[in-house]
Design a protein around this motif. Structure first.
Motif, PDB file in Angstrom:
ATOM      1  N   ALA A  43       0.838  -1.204   0.000  1.00  0.00           N
ATOM      2  CA  ALA A  43       0.000   0.000   0.000  1.00  0.00           C
ATOM      3  C   ALA A  43       0.870   1.251   0.000  1.00  0.00           C
ATOM      4  N   GLU A  44       1.950   1.237   0.765  1.00  0.00           N
ATOM      5  CA  GLU A  44       2.859   2.386   0.777  1.00  0.00           C
ATOM      6  C   GLU A  44       3.506   2.594  -0.587  1.00  0.00           C
ATOM      7  N   ILE A  45       3.899   1.503  -1.231  1.00  0.00           N
ATOM      8  CA  ILE A  45       4.509   1.597  -2.564  1.00  0.00           C
ATOM      9  C   ILE A  45       3.500   2.176  -3.555  1.00  0.00           C
ATOM     10  N   ALA A  46       2.256   1.701  -3.499  1.00  0.00           N
ATOM     11  CA  ALA A  46       1.209   2.209  -4.404  1.00  0.00           C
ATOM     12  C   ALA A  46       0.944   3.691  -4.153  1.00  0.00           C
ATOM     13  N   GLU A  50       1.294   6.785  -6.817  1.00  0.00           N
ATOM     14  CA  GLU A  50       0.199   7.721  -7.088  1.00  0.00           C
ATOM     15  C   GLU A  50       0.606   9.159  -6.799  1.00  0.00           C
ATOM     16  N   SER A  51       1.376   9.356  -5.738  1.00  0.00           N
ATOM     17  CA  SER A  51       1.764  10.717  -5.357  1.00  0.00           C
ATOM     18  C   SER A  51       2.670  11.357  -6.396  1.00  0.00           C
ATOM     19  N   GLU A  52       3.374  10.535  -7.171  1.00  0.00           N
ATOM     20  CA  GLU A  52       4.255  11.084  -8.201  1.00  0.00           C
ATOM     21  C   GLU A  52       3.485  11.744  -9.331  1.00  0.00           C
ATOM     22  N   LEU A  53       2.200  11.477  -9.430  1.00  0.00           N
ATOM     23  CA  LEU A  53       1.362  12.099 -10.451  1.00  0.00           C
ATOM     24  C   LEU A  53       0.905  13.496 -10.043  1.00  0.00           C
ATOM     25  N   LEU A  54       1.064  13.808  -8.761  1.00  0.00           N
ATOM     26  CA  LEU A  54       0.629  15.106  -8.243  1.00  0.00           C
ATOM     27  C   LEU A  54       1.756  16.132  -8.306  1.00  0.00           C
ATOM     28  N   PRO A  55       1.413  17.411  -8.247  1.00  0.00           N
ATOM     29  CA  PRO A  55       2.453  18.429  -8.127  1.00  0.00           C
ATOM     30  C   PRO A  55       3.220  18.212  -6.819  1.00  0.00           C
TER      31      PRO A  55
END
Length: 76
Positions: A43-46, A50-55
């Motif tokens: 879950a942490e890896i996912a 996902e956070s890399e898609l955000l600013p």
């Protein structure tokens, strides 16, 4: 002499970093089942993916919200 079989969930851990392995070991030693520990790490890896898609300015808040959301509710 007898051998003890330690069951580990069948998960491809090839994408785990050394830090992920370290966290997994600590979670298992502290009483979490291997299956739950793998789920926690995955879950942490996912979340990081996902956070890399955000600013960049929104990433830390996103990760904090996800971590807080996963905490078990304390009922009193």
């Amino acid at each position: 002499m007898s051998a003890q079989i330690i069951p580990f969930p069948v998960v491809n851990r090839g994408h785990w970093t050394a830090f992920n392995e370290h966290c997994f070991a600590h979670l298992v030693v502290n009483g979490m089942s291997a299956r739950d520990a793998v789920g926690h790490i995955e879950a942490e890896i996912a979340d990081k993916r996902e956070s890399e898609l955000l600013p960049e300015r929104d990433r830390l808040l996103f990760l904090a919200r996800r971590a807080l959301h996963r905490l078990p509710l304390k009922r009193s």
